[in-house]
Write an enzyme that holds these catalytic residues in place. Structure first.
Site, PDB file in Angstrom:
ATOM      1  CG  HIS A  68      -9.847  -5.783   1.018  1.00 32.84           C
ATOM      2  ND1 HIS A  68     -10.118  -6.836   1.888  1.00 32.84           N
ATOM      3  CD2 HIS A  68      -8.518  -5.559   1.107  1.00 32.84           C
ATOM      4  CE1 HIS A  68      -8.984  -7.204   2.473  1.00 32.84           C
ATOM      5  NE2 HIS A  68      -8.005  -6.451   2.021  1.00 32.84           N
TER       6      HIS A  68
ATOM      7  CG  ASN B  87      -0.646  -7.114  -1.126  1.00 31.00           C
ATOM      8  OD1 ASN B  87      -1.275  -7.727  -1.990  1.00 31.00           O
ATOM      9  ND2 ASN B  87      -1.080  -6.988   0.118  1.00 31.00           N
TER      10      ASN B  87
ATOM     11  CG  ASP C  90     -12.649  -8.941   2.567  1.00 29.61           C
ATOM     12  OD1 ASP C  90     -12.608  -7.992   1.764  1.00 29.61           O
ATOM     13  OD2 ASP C  90     -12.086  -8.906   3.683  1.00 29.61           O
TER      14      ASP C  90
ATOM     15  CD  GLU D 238      -2.747  -1.430   2.403  1.00 22.48           C
ATOM     16  OE1 GLU D 238      -2.782  -0.532   3.261  1.00 22.48           O
ATOM     17  OE2 GLU D 238      -3.399  -2.484   2.505  1.00 22.48           O
TER      18      GLU D 238
ATOM     19  CD  GLU E 139      -4.547  -7.816   2.049  1.00 20.24           C
ATOM     20  OE1 GLU E 139      -5.421  -7.106   2.578  1.00 20.24           O
ATOM     21  OE2 GLU E 139      -3.334  -7.525   2.096  1.00 20.24           O
TER      22      GLU E 139
HETATM   23  O1  9MR Z   1      -7.437  -7.681   8.878  1.00 23.43           O
HETATM   24  C1  9MR Z   1      -6.453  -6.876   9.459  1.00 23.43           C
HETATM   25  C2  9MR Z   1      -6.950  -6.295  10.783  1.00 23.43           C
HETATM   26  O2  9MR Z   1      -7.154  -7.341  11.726  1.00 23.43           O
HETATM   27  C3  9MR Z   1      -5.951  -5.291  11.312  1.00 23.43           C
HETATM   28  O3  9MR Z   1      -6.480  -4.670  12.460  1.00 23.43           O
HETATM   29  C4  9MR Z   1      -5.637  -4.256  10.241  1.00 23.43           C
HETATM   30  C5  9MR Z   1      -4.583  -3.271  10.698  1.00 23.43           C
HETATM   31  O4  9MR Z   1      -3.362  -3.903  10.842  1.00 23.43           O
HETATM   32  O5  9MR Z   1      -5.165  -4.911   9.072  1.00 23.43           O
HETATM   33  C6  9MR Z   1      -6.100  -5.759   8.503  1.00 23.43           C
HETATM   34  O6  9MR Z   1      -5.573  -6.327   7.316  1.00 23.43           O
HETATM   35  C7  9MR Z   1      -5.250  -5.414   6.274  1.00 23.43           C
HETATM   36  C8  9MR Z   1      -4.042  -5.962   5.554  1.00 23.43           C
HETATM   37  O7  9MR Z   1      -2.999  -6.190   6.440  1.00 23.43           O
HETATM   38  C9  9MR Z   1      -3.595  -5.026   4.440  1.00 23.43           C
HETATM   39  N1  9MR Z   1      -4.683  -4.744   3.531  1.00 23.43           N
HETATM   40  C10 9MR Z   1      -5.943  -4.308   4.145  1.00 23.43           C
HETATM   41  C11 9MR Z   1      -6.372  -5.307   5.229  1.00 23.43           C
HETATM   42  C12 9MR Z   1      -7.725  -4.913   5.820  1.00 23.43           C
HETATM   43  O8  9MR Z   1      -7.631  -3.698   6.473  1.00 23.43           O
END
Ligand code: 9MR
Length: 322
Positions: free
Chosen positions: A211, A175, A243, A134, A241
């Protein structure tokens, strides 16, 4: 409980694809049903949080590997591959690092040391790393982060080299989210990865997070064109990732929309020249990140709160078996 005879991971394997899930380390420890579904249905695991900088690094001196080790060990016991996520990310950084105000040299020492320690620990067990996650905002500009502030826009170059030094066999990925189809953000990703390749930086793939929202249109042709342009650079693509969230109250039509979207993205991945993994961001809706982040939304995964497979699960099995 799960009615389908052939597990998702086996159907996918026959098509040369790994189907994976993000793993919540607490649920893995405490919930036997979670372990059963994970081992049965998925051939790949990503630590949802355990390999992030913050959780791994409570202080500059100390690493906390327990959760990540547990996920990697479980994957090893069940013949699952592991995706490492995420080495360099603006989010989930520990305060001591985010607020550290490090100089260029100190920053290099710290970040290179971090990447070396983490990547070499899992060498041979983590097949792919999200090295940079990101880096762009939704308009395609550089996102502010301690990494950008310390190193400038060369930081991805540096990070990929450091990861490659620590494990020359791991596949290294950039990513991002909202860069799934052709748009300003994916254009920025494309320009960056092309520049990295021209410079001889060891990057092997692009992760499309995927997402999505069940009520929004998806444009499979645009996702396919996006994957193709990365493939044409010689890069692998993975869905990292996925969903597809719904709005409450969840109903049958939402579930069917969601199933259709999962099916379409899987079809695009199967038709692509190189789309080697399809990872969903969690196992059951019970532990999903979505309701905490988007009030009144959720239900984005393949299994419901009780661990029952949803129409989206059946849709993926159907496409994979067809
Ligand atoms: O699903 C993850 C959540 O439990 C955490 O609180 C959050 C912050 O670290 O990150 C979420 O996962 C993210 C991923 O690492 C990167 N892409 C977006 C995902 C959803 O926010």
């Amino acid at each position: 409980m799960i009615t389908n005879k052939t597990p998702l991971r086996d159907l996918a394997k026959k098509r040369g694809l790994a189907v994976g899930a993000a793993v919540n380390a607490e649920a893995l420890r405490d919930d036997p049903q979670y372990r059963t579904i994970l081992a049965r249905e998925f051939g790949m695991a990503t630590c949802e949080n355990a390999m992030k900088f913050g959780p791994l690094r409570p202080s500059r001196e100390r690493f906390a590997f327990d959760d990540a080790d547990a996920v990697v060990a479980f994957a090893g016991e069940h013949g699952m591959a592991v995706r490492g996520h995420a080495l360099v990310w603006h989010n989930m950084l520990p305060d001591w690092f985010a607020k550290g105000g490090f100089t260029y040299d100190d920053g290099i020492d710290l970040v290179r040391g971090h990447i070396h320690t983490v990547v070499s620990r899992y060498r041979g067990r983590v097949c792919a790393w999200d090295v940079v996650n990101e880096a762009f905002d939704d308009r395609g500009g550089w996102r502010d982060s301690p990494f950008l502030r310390m190193f400038g826009p060369d930081y991805p170059t540096m990070a990929f080299h450091w990861a490659h030094e620590a494990d020359p066999d791991a596949k290294l990925f950039y990513n991002d989210y909202n860069a799934d189809s052709i748009n300003r953000k994916s254009d920025a990703v494309y320009a960056m990865v092309r520049m990295l390749l021209e410079r001889g930086v060891p990057i092997h793939g692009v992760g499309l997070q995927m997402h999505l929202c069940a009520w929004d249109a998806v444009y499979p042709a645009s996702v396919a064109a996006n994957i193709k342009r990365f493939n044409d650079l010689g890069l692998d693509v993975q869905i990292t990732e996925m969903d597809v969230r719904m709005k409450e109250p969840f109903n049958e039509s939402g579930l069917l929309q969601q199933a259709r979207i999962y099916r379409e993205i899987m079809e695009v991945c199967l038709r692509a020249e190189r789309c080697s993994a399809f990872v969903v961001w969690g196992l059951t809706d019970r532990y999903s990140w979505i309701p905490q982040t988007f009030k009144g939304e959720g239900g984005g995964l393949l299994f419901d709160n009780e661990g029952r497979p949803k129409p989206a699960y059946d849709a993926l099995c159907e496409v994979l078996a067809s």
